[in-house]
Design an enzyme around this catalytic site. Structure first.
Site, mmCIF file in Angstrom:
data_model
loop_
_atom_site.group_PDB
_atom_site.id
_atom_site.type_symbol
_atom_site.label_atom_id
_atom_site.label_comp_id
_atom_site.label_asym_id
_atom_site.label_seq_id
_atom_site.Cartn_x
_atom_site.Cartn_y
_atom_site.Cartn_z
ATOM 1 N N SER A 118 0.819 -1.215 0.000
ATOM 2 C CA SER A 118 0.000 0.000 0.000
ATOM 3 C C SER A 118 0.850 1.261 0.000
ATOM 4 O O SER A 118 0.317 2.365 -0.075
ATOM 5 C CB SER A 118 -0.925 0.007 1.225
ATOM 6 O OG SER A 118 -0.178 -0.160 2.419
ATOM 7 N N HIS A 139 -2.428 -2.963 -5.895
ATOM 8 C CA HIS A 139 -2.911 -2.606 -4.563
ATOM 9 C C HIS A 139 -4.424 -2.778 -4.517
ATOM 10 O O HIS A 139 -5.180 -1.923 -4.980
ATOM 11 C CB HIS A 139 -2.503 -1.158 -4.239
ATOM 12 C CG HIS A 139 -2.949 -0.696 -2.897
ATOM 13 N ND1 HIS A 139 -3.157 0.628 -2.599
ATOM 14 C CD2 HIS A 139 -3.241 -1.385 -1.750
ATOM 15 C CE1 HIS A 139 -3.553 0.740 -1.345
ATOM 16 N NE2 HIS A 139 -3.622 -0.467 -0.812
ATOM 17 N N GLU A 151 -5.379 -0.367 -7.515
ATOM 18 C CA GLU A 151 -4.391 0.654 -7.845
ATOM 19 C C GLU A 151 -3.201 -0.067 -8.484
ATOM 20 O O GLU A 151 -2.540 -0.877 -7.836
ATOM 21 C CB GLU A 151 -3.981 1.372 -6.560
ATOM 22 C CG GLU A 151 -3.389 2.736 -6.760
ATOM 23 C CD GLU A 151 -3.134 3.457 -5.436
ATOM 24 O OE1 GLU A 151 -3.009 4.683 -5.466
ATOM 25 O OE2 GLU A 151 -3.047 2.790 -4.374
ATOM 26 N N ASN A 189 -3.185 6.156 -0.577
ATOM 27 C CA ASN A 189 -2.706 6.425 0.784
ATOM 28 C C ASN A 189 -2.008 7.766 0.935
ATOM 29 O O ASN A 189 -1.916 8.290 2.044
ATOM 30 C CB ASN A 189 -1.816 5.280 1.255
ATOM 31 C CG ASN A 189 -2.647 4.085 1.674
ATOM 32 O OD1 ASN A 189 -3.658 4.241 2.346
ATOM 33 N ND2 ASN A 189 -2.243 2.900 1.263
#
Length: 297
Positions: A118, A139, A151, A189
């Site tokens: 992540s 991800h 992702e 993130n």
């Protein structure tokens, strides 16, 4: 591309295995712990039962999905036939680098090596292999069988061909792949963790309580879950690790983890996984109860 190896049978690993198997792929689920593998298969079975009860899956499809998953404790055996490997181990840089070195040795030369990281650099991971063009980030979001986003992170050396194949296979899983470049935190993130961190600072500085902060974000910003509850769900240790990657990667003090978050992780209050974070969690209960630590007197 039909043979998928998944490294790690925890929450993300078993969700990724479940999703690939449900869509007809042959999945090798690999973990050094036989107990962890057995628990993962039980979890997958329960999650499939939930889909059956909701009418989104037939009992026959459930059984077919389970038959598509083969557990392995032997790393070399589990990746021997892989077309694609998805690593879903703990968010620890040294561990991931060690795994990818081994993958480069034991997985077929044609195999694509993907990480579910992540936040950790795909370029750094690829650099320990001799196939940087075939290393990429995938991800997935938690819970994997439900969440639509993947992702897809291109490292510095990731080829167009590898990227296109991973975008295509993500679509076959009925996911929406989004291509992003390899910078700390990627997109998800880099945006989410500063928000969670700021919510923790807001609590730490006494601006408002746990429930009040989450209510403002749910009702005012139409978020399905408040940032403090979401942090508990992700795992406060995971949030802390990602913030450290952002802070180290950018050298910007705005990414510095809140001292309250650091203390909670140090004290073992990591959220849902430990039964307590900003909220308290009781097995079998869906009640949202603020932790005694943060209840107003």
């Amino acid at each position: 591309m039909r043979n998928i190896s998944v490294i790690g049978s925890g929450t993300m690993g078993n969700g990724i295995a479940h999703t690939f198997a449900q869509h007809g792929f042959q999945v090798s689920l690999i973990d050094i712990s036989e107990n962890a593998l057995n628990q993962a298969l039980i979890t997958i079975g329960k999650n499939l039962d939930r889909q059956v009860s909701k009418g989104t899956l037939t009992p026959e499809e459930k059984e077919h999905t389970l038959k598509n998953i083969t557990p392995y404790t032997a790393f070399e055996e589990g990746v021997a036939m892989a077309d694609l490997v998805v690593e879903a181990a703990t968010e620890n840089t040294e561990l991931k680098l060690r795994i990818f070195k081994d993958l480069d040795t034991f997985a077929p030369e044609s195999a694509i090596l993907a990480s579910n990281t992540s936040s950790i650099s795909i370029t750094q991971i690829a650099a320990v292999t001799k196939r940087g063009d075939k290393v990429i980030g995938m991800h997935f979001m938690n819970p994997v069988p439900v969440m639509k986003l993947v992702e897809v992170i291109r490292g510095y050396a990731t080829s167009d061909e590898t990227t296109q194949l991973v975008m295509s296979i993500s679509a076959q899983l009925q996911k929406t792949p989004v291509e992003v470049n390899d910078y700390p935190g990627f997109v998800a993130n880099r945006i989410l963790m500063p928000m969670i961190n700021e919510a923790i600072y807001t609590l730490y500085e006494g601006v408002a309580g746990v429930q009040e902060i989450d209510t403002v974000m749910k009702l005012g910003m139409a978020h399905p879950m408040g940032p403090l509850q979401l942090a508990d769900f992700i795992g406060l240790d995971v949030c802390l690790a990602i913030l450290k990657v952002l802070h180290d990667g950018f050298g910007n003090p705005k990414y510095a983890p809140c001292p309250l978050l650091v203390n909670m992780v140090t004290a073992g209050r990591k959220g849902v996984k430990t039964g307590e974070g900003f909220y308290q969690y009781t097995a079998g209960s869906k009640d949202i109860v603020v932790s005694d630590k943060f209840k107003k007197s």
